[in-house]
Scaffold this motif. Structure first.
Motif, short mmCIF file in Angstrom:
data_model
loop_
_atom_site.label_atom_id
_atom_site.label_comp_id
_atom_site.label_asym_id
_atom_site.label_seq_id
_atom_site.Cartn_x
_atom_site.Cartn_y
_atom_site.Cartn_z
N TYR A 161 0.80 -1.22 0.00
CA TYR A 161 0.00 0.00 0.00
C TYR A 161 0.84 1.28 0.00
O TYR A 161 0.31 2.37 -0.22
CB TYR A 161 -0.91 0.04 1.22
CG TYR A 161 -2.04 -0.98 1.24
CD1 TYR A 161 -2.42 -1.67 0.10
CD2 TYR A 161 -2.72 -1.26 2.42
CE1 TYR A 161 -3.45 -2.60 0.13
CE2 TYR A 161 -3.76 -2.18 2.46
CZ TYR A 161 -4.11 -2.85 1.32
OH TYR A 161 -5.14 -3.77 1.35
N VAL A 162 2.13 1.18 0.26
CA VAL A 162 2.98 2.37 0.40
C VAL A 162 2.94 3.23 -0.85
O VAL A 162 2.89 4.47 -0.77
CB VAL A 162 4.42 1.97 0.77
CG1 VAL A 162 5.38 3.15 0.58
CG2 VAL A 162 4.49 1.49 2.22
N GLU A 163 2.94 2.61 -2.01
CA GLU A 163 2.92 3.38 -3.26
C GLU A 163 1.66 4.25 -3.34
O GLU A 163 1.73 5.42 -3.71
CB GLU A 163 2.98 2.44 -4.46
CG GLU A 163 3.00 3.17 -5.80
CD GLU A 163 3.03 2.22 -6.98
OE1 GLU A 163 3.01 2.70 -8.13
OE2 GLU A 163 3.05 0.99 -6.76
N GLY B 58 6.15 12.12 5.85
CA GLY B 58 7.47 12.11 5.25
C GLY B 58 7.45 12.69 3.85
O GLY B 58 8.35 13.45 3.45
N THR B 59 6.42 12.37 3.08
CA THR B 59 6.29 12.89 1.71
C THR B 59 6.01 14.38 1.72
O THR B 59 6.61 15.14 0.95
CB THR B 59 5.16 12.14 0.98
OG1 THR B 59 5.44 10.73 0.97
CG2 THR B 59 5.00 12.64 -0.44
N LEU C 82 15.80 13.41 -2.36
CA LEU C 82 14.41 13.42 -1.91
C LEU C 82 13.43 13.12 -3.04
O LEU C 82 12.21 13.07 -2.81
CB LEU C 82 14.06 14.77 -1.28
CG LEU C 82 14.84 15.11 0.00
CD1 LEU C 82 14.43 16.48 0.52
CD2 LEU C 82 14.60 14.05 1.07
N THR C 83 13.92 12.91 -4.24
CA THR C 83 13.02 12.53 -5.34
C THR C 83 12.81 11.01 -5.39
O THR C 83 11.91 10.55 -6.11
CB THR C 83 13.59 13.00 -6.70
OG1 THR C 83 14.84 12.31 -6.95
CG2 THR C 83 13.82 14.51 -6.70
N LYS C 84 13.62 10.27 -4.65
CA LYS C 84 13.48 8.81 -4.65
C LYS C 84 12.17 8.42 -3.98
O LYS C 84 11.84 8.94 -2.92
CB LYS C 84 14.65 8.17 -3.92
CG LYS C 84 15.96 8.22 -4.67
CD LYS C 84 17.15 7.84 -3.78
CE LYS C 84 16.99 6.50 -3.14
NZ LYS C 84 18.19 6.14 -2.33
N PRO C 85 11.42 7.50 -4.57
CA PRO C 85 10.18 7.04 -3.95
C PRO C 85 10.46 6.39 -2.59
O PRO C 85 11.49 5.73 -2.39
CB PRO C 85 9.61 6.02 -4.94
CG PRO C 85 10.29 6.31 -6.23
CD PRO C 85 11.65 6.83 -5.88
#
Length: 505
Positions: free
Chosen positions: A142-144, A466-467, A353-356
């Motif tokens: 579900y994280v995505e 975090g996002t 910070l662009t890394k998923p």
């Protein structure tokens, strides 16, 4: 109409006469309370300014009566407010006192007769059966979704301009969208025809909040005659239709797997045993229910599945939405905390910070987890939890609670008690570096009826925050600060406000 009113009135009097028998009255008479009016009890005082006065009046009573336990009369109905840690433990750790109080029955049309409201053997069966649905592999899948919805949230905050932003209406929408995707597989960002479902969900919440804080609306036969009840039924029909459509679609697409499980040739565990199964196919909550069996070896009925999905959606939607809004407010009000939380994101991402985000990244957010916990201490999404006393119960100081009385456990009071938390109004995430008692801090309840979805909620909130702080810097509002009120979940009469700017780094 008059006959119905008369019958309801006489039946109500009979019930109250029973509960007000001498033994029941004798035990309640020993509890502290404040003066109240015949029949109305404390209702007029509690609701003098609508639901915005409920919490302040209850808090005033709590302070005046010794920050322990006290009796509140909602009309002729009795509620014993309990906030002492040792008494909370006695109630929540009990394997017998698991029946919810009468208020929950009025939430059933919205929440469904699922795990939140069920009791007895069926509750135990469903609890055991549903536990695998919150396994870490499922949360990882579900994280995505959570991150995608959080990025939309961040963009929406930035789109509001430089002034104060009321955040809860944005988090409410995003929470609903995220849960629709993970619970029933409907992406409301794509399915524009889901707008009726979203609007109906918001209207149901509004109507249910109004009903919970009205004395006469508890008389169900009378309430069902009102225009408000008619509107509620119309909105419920829209949401039920959506759940039914999702259920039928999933049953059709999963027919073969369901037949294998029904015949005993396969199990949920055998179908999902590959390590990467959930990363290849993100299973929705409704799909997991279709492939699950009760401990007695039976597949769930359509009605059971719809009830559990409604519980998942309704109980999870506003609790996570309000939690997210208050966490962002706390970050805005505490720039030093926000700076540390952002620094943690830099460390987790290796500076990119662009890394998923991955599930491991979310698990590594130790400081953000303390931020979330501290916000839930000050602003618990569920302000109070109800139980019905179903057997003779004696509190730690010898106070007897009569069978039949309702008790309310109020984390909002316990969490702000200086006897429990030092300097309780200070926002200090590091207080959770030390072990905190389950019954001093219980935003997700505790004991056998604790929130089965608390790991999902924590995963979602950490992923969201975090996002958001990777993109957005939050600042205190220039105008109104929260004025906490009690609805079905915590809320604010003045909104939950902050200012947002694109983060520079």
């Amino acid at each position: 109409m008059l006959l119905t009113v008369a019958v309801v009135f006489l039946a109500t009097l009979a019930v109250f006469w029973f509960f007000y028998s001498s033994e029941y009255r004798r035990k309640l008479a020993l509890l502290k309370t404040e003066p109240y009016l015949p029949f109305f009890g404390h209702v007029l005082k509690l609701t003098k300014n609508g639901n915005s006065s409920v919490l302040p009046v209850l808090e005033e009573m709590w302070n005046n009566l010794g920050r322990d336990k006290y009796l509140v009369k909602l009309g002729p109905l009795d509620q014993v407010i309990i906030t002492k840690t040792e008494d909370i433990e006695l109630i929540l750790s009990s394997n017998v006192l698991i029946e919810k109080n009468f208020v929950y029955k009025f939430l059933e049309p919205w929440f469904g007769n699922g795990l939140l409201i069920l009791t007895g053997k069926k509750w135990r069966s469903h609890r055991k059966m549903l536990t695998p649905a919150f396994h870490f592999k499922i949360l990882e899948s579900y994280v995505e979704v959570f991150q995608e919805e959080a990025q939309v949230l961040a963009d929406q905050l930035l789109d509001q301009g430089d002034g104060d932003i009321e955040m809860s209406h944005i988090t409410s929408q995003r929470s609903l969208f995220a849960l629709c995707r993970t619970a029933i597989g409907f992406d409301m960002n794509v399915n524009k025809d889901m707008s009726d479902f979203a609007a109906s969900t918001q209207m149901i919440k509004k109507i249910m909040n109004q009903r919970v804080f009205s004395s006469w609306k508890f008389i169900d036969p009378l309430y069902q005659l009102t225009g408000e009840a008619k509107k509620l039924r119309e909105c419920l029909n829209v949401t039920h239709s959506t759940f039914f459509t999702a259920l039928r679609a999933k049953q059709e697409s999963m027919k073969e797997m369901m037949e294998l499980i029904a015949s005993g040739k396969e199990t949920l565990e055998s179908i999902t045993k590959e390590d990467d199964f959930f990363t290849k196919k993100r299973m929705t909550f409704i799909e997991l229910l279709l492939l699950s069996k009760t401990p007695e070896g039976e597949l769930l009925t359509d009605e059971d599945i719809k009830n559990e999905v409604k519980t998942f959606m309704s109980a999870g939607h506003e609790t996570t939405a309000m939690a997210a809004a208050f966490i962002m407010y706390c970050l805005a009000m505490n720039p030093d905390v926000q700076k540390k939380a952002f620094q943690e994101q830099l460390e987790i991402s290796g500076g990119d910070l662009t890394k998923p985000l991955t599930y491991k990244n979310v698990q590594d957010m130790k400081y953000m987890e303390r931020v979330v916990k501290e916000s839930l201490r000050l602003y618990p999404s569920v302000v109070a939890m109800g139980r019905k006393i179903t057997e003779p119960t004696v509190l730690k100081d010898g106070t007897e609670l009569p069978v039949g009385v309702s008790v309310l456990l109020v984390p909002y009071f316990t969490h702000r008690n200086p006897e429990v938390f030092k300097d309780p109004l200070k926002f200090d995430p590091d207080r959770f570096l030390e072990q905190v008692s389950l019954y001093s801090y219980y935003p997700f309840s505790a004991g056998s009826r604790n929130c089965i979805g608390q790991k999902l909620a924590m995963t979602m909130l950490k992923c969201w925050m975090g996002t958001v702080i990777r993109t957005v810097e939050l600042f205190p509002p220039e105008g109104a600060h929260p004025e906490v009120i009690v609805e079905i979940t915590i809320n604010s009469a003045t909104g939950v406000n902050a200012r947002a700017r694109r983060r520079q780094y």
